[in-house]
Design a protein around this motif. Sequence first.
Motif, PDB file in Angstrom:
ATOM      1  N   ALA A 198       0.828  -1.216   0.000  1.00  0.00           N
ATOM      2  CA  ALA A 198       0.000   0.000   0.000  1.00  0.00           C
ATOM      3  C   ALA A 198       0.861   1.264   0.000  1.00  0.00           C
ATOM      4  O   ALA A 198       1.998   1.259   0.459  1.00  0.00           O
ATOM      5  CB  ALA A 198      -0.908  -0.004   1.220  1.00  0.00           C
ATOM      6  N   GLU A 199       0.271   2.319  -0.520  1.00  0.00           N
ATOM      7  CA  GLU A 199       0.893   3.631  -0.398  1.00  0.00           C
ATOM      8  C   GLU A 199       0.940   3.981   1.085  1.00  0.00           C
ATOM      9  O   GLU A 199       0.086   3.550   1.863  1.00  0.00           O
ATOM     10  CB  GLU A 199       0.064   4.678  -1.155  1.00  0.00           C
ATOM     11  N   GLN A 200       1.898   4.785   1.479  1.00  0.00           N
ATOM     12  CA  GLN A 200       2.108   5.071   2.897  1.00  0.00           C
ATOM     13  C   GLN A 200       0.849   5.595   3.583  1.00  0.00           C
ATOM     14  O   GLN A 200       0.525   5.166   4.678  1.00  0.00           O
ATOM     15  CB  GLN A 200       3.242   6.074   3.071  1.00  0.00           C
ATOM     16  N   ASP A 201       0.119   6.488   2.928  1.00  0.00           N
ATOM     17  CA  ASP A 201      -1.079   7.031   3.562  1.00  0.00           C
ATOM     18  C   ASP A 201      -2.228   6.026   3.618  1.00  0.00           C
ATOM     19  O   ASP A 201      -3.178   6.208   4.370  1.00  0.00           O
ATOM     20  CB  ASP A 201      -1.528   8.321   2.868  1.00  0.00           C
ATOM     21  N   GLU A 202      -2.151   4.946   2.847  1.00  0.00           N
ATOM     22  CA  GLU A 202      -3.196   3.925   2.856  1.00  0.00           C
ATOM     23  C   GLU A 202      -2.871   2.750   3.774  1.00  0.00           C
ATOM     24  O   GLU A 202      -3.759   1.964   4.100  1.00  0.00           O
ATOM     25  CB  GLU A 202      -3.400   3.375   1.444  1.00  0.00           C
ATOM     26  N   GLN A 203      -1.632   2.625   4.195  1.00  0.00           N
ATOM     27  CA  GLN A 203      -1.206   1.464   4.970  1.00  0.00           C
ATOM     28  C   GLN A 203      -2.043   1.261   6.225  1.00  0.00           C
ATOM     29  O   GLN A 203      -2.542   0.169   6.480  1.00  0.00           O
ATOM     30  CB  GLN A 203       0.263   1.588   5.375  1.00  0.00           C
ATOM     31  N   ALA A 204      -2.191   2.305   7.013  1.00  0.00           N
ATOM     32  CA  ALA A 204      -2.927   2.184   8.274  1.00  0.00           C
ATOM     33  C   ALA A 204      -4.379   1.784   8.021  1.00  0.00           C
ATOM     34  O   ALA A 204      -4.928   0.936   8.739  1.00  0.00           O
ATOM     35  CB  ALA A 204      -2.861   3.489   9.058  1.00  0.00           C
ATOM     36  N   ALA A 205      -4.995   2.372   7.010  1.00  0.00           N
ATOM     37  CA  ALA A 205      -6.386   2.045   6.698  1.00  0.00           C
ATOM     38  C   ALA A 205      -6.512   0.591   6.250  1.00  0.00           C
ATOM     39  O   ALA A 205      -7.435  -0.117   6.682  1.00  0.00           O
ATOM     40  CB  ALA A 205      -6.924   2.985   5.627  1.00  0.00           C
ATOM     41  N   PHE A 206      -5.603   0.122   5.407  1.00  0.00           N
ATOM     42  CA  PHE A 206      -5.633  -1.270   4.960  1.00  0.00           C
ATOM     43  C   PHE A 206      -5.443  -2.218   6.147  1.00  0.00           C
ATOM     44  O   PHE A 206      -6.167  -3.197   6.298  1.00  0.00           O
ATOM     45  CB  PHE A 206      -4.544  -1.536   3.922  1.00  0.00           C
ATOM     46  N   GLN A 207      -4.454  -1.920   6.972  1.00  0.00           N
ATOM     47  CA  GLN A 207      -4.181  -2.774   8.118  1.00  0.00           C
ATOM     48  C   GLN A 207      -5.367  -2.803   9.073  1.00  0.00           C
ATOM     49  O   GLN A 207      -5.741  -3.858   9.579  1.00  0.00           O
ATOM     50  CB  GLN A 207      -2.906  -2.324   8.831  1.00  0.00           C
ATOM     51  N   GLN A 208      -5.989  -1.652   9.311  1.00  0.00           N
ATOM     52  CA  GLN A 208      -7.160  -1.585  10.185  1.00  0.00           C
ATOM     53  C   GLN A 208      -8.313  -2.405   9.606  1.00  0.00           C
ATOM     54  O   GLN A 208      -9.008  -3.115  10.336  1.00  0.00           O
ATOM     55  CB  GLN A 208      -7.588  -0.125  10.392  1.00  0.00           C
ATOM     56  N   SER A 209      -8.512  -2.324   8.301  1.00  0.00           N
ATOM     57  CA  SER A 209      -9.579  -3.104   7.655  1.00  0.00           C
ATOM     58  C   SER A 209      -9.334  -4.600   7.814  1.00  0.00           C
ATOM     59  O   SER A 209     -10.279  -5.358   8.076  1.00  0.00           O
ATOM     60  CB  SER A 209      -9.665  -2.760   6.171  1.00  0.00           C
ATOM     61  N   ILE A 210      -8.097  -5.014   7.684  1.00  0.00           N
ATOM     62  CA  ILE A 210      -7.780  -6.434   7.834  1.00  0.00           C
ATOM     63  C   ILE A 210      -7.994  -6.869   9.286  1.00  0.00           C
ATOM     64  O   ILE A 210      -8.519  -7.955   9.543  1.00  0.00           O
ATOM     65  CB  ILE A 210      -6.351  -6.749   7.346  1.00  0.00           C
ATOM     66  N   HIS A 211      -7.620  -6.010  10.240  1.00  0.00           N
ATOM     67  CA  HIS A 211      -7.870  -6.327  11.657  1.00  0.00           C
ATOM     68  C   HIS A 211      -9.368  -6.499  11.919  1.00  0.00           C
ATOM     69  O   HIS A 211      -9.780  -7.420  12.632  1.00  0.00           O
ATOM     70  CB  HIS A 211      -7.322  -5.228  12.569  1.00  0.00           C
ATOM     71  N   LYS A 212     -10.190  -5.623  11.350  1.00  0.00           N
ATOM     72  CA  LYS A 212     -11.641  -5.730  11.526  1.00  0.00           C
ATOM     73  C   LYS A 212     -12.164  -7.024  10.921  1.00  0.00           C
ATOM     74  O   LYS A 212     -13.005  -7.709  11.504  1.00  0.00           O
ATOM     75  CB  LYS A 212     -12.352  -4.536  10.884  1.00  0.00           C
ATOM     76  N   GLU A 213     -11.667  -7.359   9.737  1.00  0.00           N
ATOM     77  CA  GLU A 213     -12.078  -8.595   9.084  1.00  0.00           C
ATOM     78  C   GLU A 213     -11.662  -9.796   9.924  1.00  0.00           C
ATOM     79  O   GLU A 213     -12.421 -10.754  10.071  1.00  0.00           O
ATOM     80  CB  GLU A 213     -11.472  -8.667   7.679  1.00  0.00           C
ATOM     81  N   GLN A 214     -10.482  -9.724  10.520  1.00  0.00           N
ATOM     82  CA  GLN A 214     -10.001 -10.811  11.365  1.00  0.00           C
ATOM     83  C   GLN A 214     -10.908 -10.975  12.585  1.00  0.00           C
ATOM     84  O   GLN A 214     -11.209 -12.105  12.989  1.00  0.00           O
ATOM     85  CB  GLN A 214      -8.557 -10.560  11.809  1.00  0.00           C
ATOM     86  N   GLN A 215     -11.360  -9.884  13.149  1.00  0.00           N
ATOM     87  CA  GLN A 215     -12.262  -9.981  14.294  1.00  0.00           C
ATOM     88  C   GLN A 215     -13.592 -10.621  13.890  1.00  0.00           C
ATOM     89  O   GLN A 215     -14.143 -11.444  14.626  1.00  0.00           O
ATOM     90  CB  GLN A 215     -12.506  -8.610  14.932  1.00  0.00           C
ATOM     91  N   CYS A 216     -14.103 -10.268  12.714  1.00  0.00           N
ATOM     92  CA  CYS A 216     -15.325 -10.917  12.209  1.00  0.00           C
ATOM     93  C   CYS A 216     -15.105 -12.410  12.047  1.00  0.00           C
ATOM     94  O   CYS A 216     -15.979 -13.222  12.370  1.00  0.00           O
ATOM     95  CB  CYS A 216     -15.753 -10.291  10.879  1.00  0.00           C
ATOM     96  N   TRP A 217     -13.929 -12.765  11.531  1.00  0.00           N
ATOM     97  CA  TRP A 217     -13.580 -14.175  11.368  1.00  0.00           C
ATOM     98  C   TRP A 217     -13.609 -14.884  12.721  1.00  0.00           C
ATOM     99  O   TRP A 217     -14.204 -15.957  12.860  1.00  0.00           O
ATOM    100  CB  TRP A 217     -12.194 -14.302  10.738  1.00  0.00           C
ATOM    101  N   LYS A 218     -12.982 -14.299  13.732  1.00  0.00           N
ATOM    102  CA  LYS A 218     -12.933 -14.915  15.059  1.00  0.00           C
ATOM    103  C   LYS A 218     -14.332 -15.046  15.652  1.00  0.00           C
ATOM    104  O   LYS A 218     -14.645 -16.062  16.287  1.00  0.00           O
ATOM    105  CB  LYS A 218     -12.025 -14.109  15.989  1.00  0.00           C
ATOM    106  N   ASP A 219     -15.158 -14.041  15.439  1.00  0.00           N
ATOM    107  CA  ASP A 219     -16.538 -14.105  15.927  1.00  0.00           C
ATOM    108  C   ASP A 219     -17.296 -15.255  15.253  1.00  0.00           C
ATOM    109  O   ASP A 219     -18.058 -15.978  15.908  1.00  0.00           O
ATOM    110  CB  ASP A 219     -17.267 -12.786  15.674  1.00  0.00           C
TER     111      ASP A 219
END
Length: 159
Positions: free
Chosen positions: A57-78
């Motif tokens: 990801a572009e530097q300004d998009e990295q945090a947003a991408f990582q946060q989205s993946i973390h949210k998806e991971q939490q949905c997976w765990k649920d």
Amino acid sequence: MYVCGVINQGITLREVSVYNLWRHLQGEKVVLSKTQFTDAMIDEAYAAFIEVQKDVAEQDEQAAFQQSIHKEQQCWKDWMACRATIARNLPADIRKVYDDCTNLIKRTKLLQLKNQNRTLGLTSEDAIECALSDECSDKELLDYPGFDKVWEQYLAEFE
């Protein structure tokens, strides 16, 4: 096309979650998986997928991408926690097949995570060559280090 690929991944997970159970309830013999896929394997693949966003990801998009993946991971765990709760309330013969479906879901998710969404949408034949196929063996899946590492080795061959 990328969005369609993501949606298709979700559809595949839902199909795998019930297909063998449906077959079992129809009276068909279902062969259970010999390989056990664990939550730790999934967590490790998520961590690698999140980490690789620093390079993709572009530097300004990295945090947003990582946060989205973390949210998806939490949905997976649920979802996995919900399936574990349901499994505890099933009769033993059905629970066995249901748990195997959960194992197949984990296998499918592991494959998706290790490919790091790099073959979704328009992509090159080179990327497809470096990714795991849906038909790969369990051993190939477990041995596959992740798309980013295979891609790096692939590019190194041209230097």
